[in-house]
Design an enzyme around this catalytic site. Structure first.
Site, PDB file in Angstrom:
ATOM      1  N   PRO A 191       0.828  -1.213   0.000  1.00 27.84           N
ATOM      2  CG  PRO A 191      -0.537  -1.466   1.848  1.00 27.84           C
ATOM      3  CD  PRO A 191       0.722  -1.968   1.238  1.00 27.84           C
ATOM      4  CD  GLU A 192       4.426   2.996  -3.177  1.00 26.27           C
ATOM      5  OE1 GLU A 192       4.570   4.170  -3.573  1.00 26.27           O
ATOM      6  OE2 GLU A 192       5.135   2.054  -3.571  1.00 26.27           O
ATOM      7  CE  LYS A 238       4.401   5.377   1.569  1.00 30.04           C
ATOM      8  NZ  LYS A 238       5.686   4.674   1.678  1.00 30.04           N
ATOM      9  CG  HIS A 276      -2.106 -13.565   7.522  1.00 32.58           C
ATOM     10  ND1 HIS A 276      -1.264 -14.400   8.226  1.00 32.58           N
ATOM     11  CD2 HIS A 276      -1.992 -13.928   6.225  1.00 32.58           C
ATOM     12  CE1 HIS A 276      -0.652 -15.219   7.384  1.00 32.58           C
ATOM     13  NE2 HIS A 276      -1.088 -14.952   6.168  1.00 32.58           N
ATOM     14  NE  ARG A 324       5.644  -9.562   3.534  1.00 39.88           N
ATOM     15  CZ  ARG A 324       6.330  -9.268   2.457  1.00 39.88           C
ATOM     16  NH1 ARG A 324       7.263  -8.354   2.517  1.00 39.88           N
ATOM     17  NH2 ARG A 324       6.085  -9.868   1.322  1.00 39.88           N
ATOM     18  NE  ARG A 353      16.320  16.579   3.754  1.00 40.16           N
ATOM     19  CZ  ARG A 353      15.620  15.615   4.311  1.00 40.16           C
ATOM     20  NH1 ARG A 353      15.838  14.369   3.973  1.00 40.16           N
ATOM     21  NH2 ARG A 353      14.706  15.896   5.204  1.00 40.16           N
ATOM     22  NE  ARG A 365      13.061   0.632   1.161  1.00 37.19           N
ATOM     23  CZ  ARG A 365      13.505   0.302   2.366  1.00 37.19           C
ATOM     24  NH1 ARG A 365      14.765  -0.021   2.544  1.00 37.19           N
ATOM     25  NH2 ARG A 365      12.697   0.283   3.391  1.00 37.19           N
TER      26      ARG A 365
END
Length: 323
Positions: free
Chosen positions: A2-3, A61, A100, A142, A191, A306
């Site tokens: 899910p984003e 989110k 779950h 999870r 940054r 990632r």
DNA sequence: CGCAGGTCCTGCACGC
DNA sequence: TGCGTGCAGGACCTGC
């Protein structure tokens, strides 16, 4: 996974099915799913019943439902984060439990003040379904996600808006009416990091996960290791517009119907099947380069634990790179 | 056994 | 020295 677009679909489903209803019972099946609640599962189970759900809100989110005691305005919220695999489902109380299931929350019908229970309301009454009790279920393989309650506090930039204290550090997302692309550009310049790290930093821009970061970078023709301080205003603007476009498109394709008694959150929106240009496409030709008559296979790197997918031809590695 | 990844936490390197 | 800040990487978790 899910984003932002998936979470927004859940928010809409909750708005349709859950808003306005009082909580009449809670069962925490998996205590780790309430680890962010002060006092844990025991406190969560005792504090939530009796409160009424208001209209759900979202930032990035994070999703929350303001909670009101009878006769009072909401001063706290039920906060949800879906993590990697979380779902919120709306069911009838008698439905079989999914694999779950971590938390169940019983919601009274709307309108009826006190808990009027008349036998099993399974097939009877019906009407528009507004009077039947519902079960809100948090399902999460999870256990990266969870539910918890938190105080509502004024947003730092707009004191008239209330946000859960635990969400105050999350930046506004590109679909937020008060999202300020120029402010994000100014922070990019200060940054000292790579642009993909910056996109994934929820304190800078929220709602972007690994998949949409790769897609937006591809759209904007930027390599993920591009130092943010070297972006100029137009590149920054192009990138943030790409993020916005990717989210809007995903929302349009993933916003499948929730007119049934089921809040769709499975993260398997049509977007994932149809519209991914680079994520999960390693080895396949870059669609943009192919359209220009060039053969350029998508590459997948390992980076910050990632995967990062990009086209080496139209997203070349910058001379100076920050990984 | 390694991979998938969102968020929180820890620790390091700065600058004042 | 101490503190605040920015940044990077590990831990968490389960199923395939």
């Amino acid at each position: 996974m899910p984003e932002l677009p998936e979470v927004e679909v859940v928010r809409r489903g909750l708005e349709t099915w859950a808003a306005g209803r009082p909580v009449s019972g809670v069962e925490v099946v998996e205590p780790r799913s309430t680890r962010r609640h002060d006092g844990g599962a025991v406190a969560f189970e005792s504090q939530l019943p009796g409160l009424r759900l208001a209209a759900p809100e979202r930032r990035g989110k994070y999703l929350w439902v303001p909670l009101a005691a009878a006769g009072s305005p909401p001063d706290r919220a039920l906060v949800a984060h879906l993590g990697m695999s979380g779902q919120l489902l709306v069911n009838s109380p008698g439905d079989p439990d999914p694999r779950h299931l971590r938390i169940r929350i019983l919601l009274e019908g709307e309108g009826e003040g006190e808990g009027e229970r008349e036998g099993e309301g399974e097939g009877e009454g019906e009407g528009d379904g507004r009077e039947a009790a519902l079960e809100l279920r948090f399902v999460d393989q999870r256990i990266f996600g969870g539910l918890f309650m938190d105080a509502l506090v004024p947003a730092s930039d707009r004191p008239d808006q209330l946000v859960p204290a635990s969400v105050a550090h999350i930046a506004r997302d590109p679909l937020d009416p008060y999202f300020d692309p120029d402010a994000v550009y100014q922070r990019f310049r200060r940054r000292r990091t790579g642009v993909k790290r910056a996109l994934l930093d929820q304190g800078l821009v929220s709602g972007i996960g690994n998949i949409y970061a790769d897609e937006a970078l591809w759209q904007a023709r930027l390599h993920y290791a591009r130092p943010t301080e070297t972006l100029n205003r137009s590149e920054s603007g192009r990138l943030l517009e790409a993020v916005h476009a990717v989210m809007v498109q995903a929302l349009a394709q993933g916003g499948t119907s929730f007119d049934s008694l089921y809040v769709n959150v499975n993260g398997e929106s049509g977007y994932f099947d149809r519209s991914l240009n680079v994520y999960g496409q390693a080895g396949r030709p870059c669609p943009r380069c192919a359209a220009e008559g060039h053969q350029s296979p998508i590459v997948k790197d390992r980076f910050m634990n990632r995967s990062s997918a990009y086209c080496p031809r139209c997203q070349p590695v910058p001379r100076r790179a920050r990984w």
